[in-house]
Design an enzyme around this catalytic site. Structure first.
Site, PDB file in Angstrom:
ATOM      1  N   GLY A  46       0.838  -1.185   0.000  1.00 18.75           N
ATOM      2  CA  GLY A  46       0.000   0.000   0.000  1.00 18.75           C
ATOM      3  C   GLY A  46       0.877   1.240   0.000  1.00 18.75           C
ATOM      4  O   GLY A  46       2.083   1.163   0.269  1.00 18.75           O
ATOM      5  N   GLN A  51       3.268   9.930   1.671  1.00 20.24           N
ATOM      6  CA  GLN A  51       4.542   9.241   1.423  1.00 20.24           C
ATOM      7  C   GLN A  51       5.194   9.657   0.106  1.00 20.24           C
ATOM      8  O   GLN A  51       6.353   9.323  -0.140  1.00 20.24           O
ATOM      9  CB  GLN A  51       4.334   7.721   1.409  1.00 20.24           C
ATOM     10  CG  GLN A  51       3.941   7.156   2.767  1.00 20.24           C
ATOM     11  CD  GLN A  51       3.778   5.651   2.691  1.00 20.24           C
ATOM     12  OE1 GLN A  51       2.764   5.152   2.240  1.00 20.24           O
ATOM     13  NE2 GLN A  51       4.798   4.924   3.127  1.00 20.24           N
ATOM     14  N   CYS A  93       7.045  -0.530   6.670  1.00 19.37           N
ATOM     15  CA  CYS A  93       6.517   0.657   6.002  1.00 19.37           C
ATOM     16  C   CYS A  93       7.574   1.158   5.031  1.00 19.37           C
ATOM     17  O   CYS A  93       8.761   1.211   5.377  1.00 19.37           O
ATOM     18  CB  CYS A  93       6.209   1.729   7.062  1.00 19.37           C
ATOM     19  SG  CYS A  93       5.566   3.256   6.369  1.00 19.37           S
ATOM     20  N   LEU A  94       7.154   1.521   3.828  1.00 16.58           N
ATOM     21  CA  LEU A  94       8.110   2.008   2.823  1.00 16.58           C
ATOM     22  C   LEU A  94       8.827   3.272   3.295  1.00 16.58           C
ATOM     23  O   LEU A  94       9.922   3.569   2.838  1.00 16.58           O
ATOM     24  CB  LEU A  94       7.392   2.288   1.497  1.00 16.58           C
ATOM     25  CG  LEU A  94       6.841   1.066   0.749  1.00 16.58           C
ATOM     26  CD1 LEU A  94       6.028   1.511  -0.460  1.00 16.58           C
ATOM     27  CD2 LEU A  94       7.950   0.115   0.331  1.00 16.58           C
ATOM     28  N   HIS A 135      -3.322   0.566   8.150  1.00 16.19           N
ATOM     29  CA  HIS A 135      -1.986   1.173   8.085  1.00 16.19           C
ATOM     30  C   HIS A 135      -2.001   2.405   7.170  1.00 16.19           C
ATOM     31  O   HIS A 135      -1.461   3.461   7.523  1.00 16.19           O
ATOM     32  CB  HIS A 135      -0.993   0.112   7.571  1.00 16.19           C
ATOM     33  CG  HIS A 135       0.418   0.587   7.407  1.00 16.19           C
ATOM     34  ND1 HIS A 135       1.468   0.089   8.156  1.00 16.19           N
ATOM     35  CD2 HIS A 135       0.963   1.524   6.573  1.00 16.19           C
ATOM     36  CE1 HIS A 135       2.595   0.704   7.776  1.00 16.19           C
ATOM     37  NE2 HIS A 135       2.316   1.570   6.830  1.00 16.19           N
ATOM     38  N   GLU A 136      -2.654   2.262   6.004  1.00 18.81           N
ATOM     39  CA  GLU A 136      -2.647   3.365   5.029  1.00 18.81           C
ATOM     40  C   GLU A 136      -3.542   4.526   5.472  1.00 18.81           C
ATOM     41  O   GLU A 136      -3.261   5.680   5.143  1.00 18.81           O
ATOM     42  CB  GLU A 136      -3.045   2.867   3.636  1.00 18.81           C
ATOM     43  CG  GLU A 136      -2.091   1.807   3.040  1.00 18.81           C
ATOM     44  CD  GLU A 136      -0.616   2.189   3.077  1.00 18.81           C
ATOM     45  OE1 GLU A 136      -0.299   3.392   3.020  1.00 18.81           O
ATOM     46  OE2 GLU A 136       0.216   1.270   3.183  1.00 18.81           O
ATOM     47  N   HIS A 139      -1.603   6.609   7.913  1.00 20.74           N
ATOM     48  CA  HIS A 139      -0.718   7.568   7.233  1.00 20.74           C
ATOM     49  C   HIS A 139      -1.434   8.897   6.985  1.00 20.74           C
ATOM     50  O   HIS A 139      -0.829   9.961   7.053  1.00 20.74           O
ATOM     51  CB  HIS A 139      -0.256   7.019   5.882  1.00 20.74           C
ATOM     52  CG  HIS A 139       0.998   6.189   5.953  1.00 20.74           C
ATOM     53  ND1 HIS A 139       2.198   6.695   6.385  1.00 20.74           N
ATOM     54  CD2 HIS A 139       1.234   4.893   5.647  1.00 20.74           C
ATOM     55  CE1 HIS A 139       3.123   5.750   6.334  1.00 20.74           C
ATOM     56  NE2 HIS A 139       2.566   4.629   5.890  1.00 20.74           N
TER      57      HIS A 139
HETATM   58 CO    CO Z   1       3.472   2.825   5.715  1.00 17.88          CO
END
Ligand code: CO
Length: 148
Positions: A46, A51, A93-94, A135-136, A139
């Protein structure tokens, strides 16, 4: 499009709601398509707009999170209900390369959101898909796994 990593302050700021009229704007459509492309390039499940440096309430979810026939685009997503049952699993997480943290999440959720055409839809998700969506959406509220 570069994926922003911690500690850039945009990652911990609440993102702005999308005005439906703005969805007709080519630039926004292009941003969302680029987010999907970059999610795949980074092999993420995701990706949220903050981000990629845009403080907007948009998240994209990889269909490989399960229970989806195509990648999912969530505009202004809101969790409207969820199970009391939770599950603890490792998450990455990216924006936090190399970090893995055990996070407790609701197992089942119902979400309302807007699609790329400006239509409202509802979605039920469980297990990994429910986890990725939570999670998204975190963000979009400026919440990272290290904040949980
Ligand atoms: Co993340």
């Amino acid at each position: 499009m570069k994926i922003i990593t911690y500690p850039n302050p945009i990652l911990q700021a609440p993102a702005q709601e999308i005005n439906l009229a703005d969805l007709a704007v080519k630039k926004l459509q292009k941003l969302i398509k680029n987010m999907v492309k970059n999610m795949h390039k980074a092999d993420g499940v995701g990706l949220a707009a903050p981000q990629v440096g845009k403080s907007l309430r948009i998240s994209v979810i990889n269909k490989k999170a399960g229970g989806l026939t195509d990648d999912l685009i969530l505009i202004n997503p809101v969790i409207i209900s969820g199970s009391l049952e939770t599950e603890i699993q490792q998450e990455g997480c990216l924006s936090l390369p190399g970090v893995q943290i055990k996070i407790e999440r609701t197992k089942w959720i119902k979400v309302k959101a807007i699609d790329l055409n400006g239509n409202r839809f509802y979605l039920e998700a469980r297990d990994l898909l429910a986890r990725v969506i939570q999670h998204e959406i975190d963000h979009l509220d400026g919440v990272l796994i290290i904040d949980k």
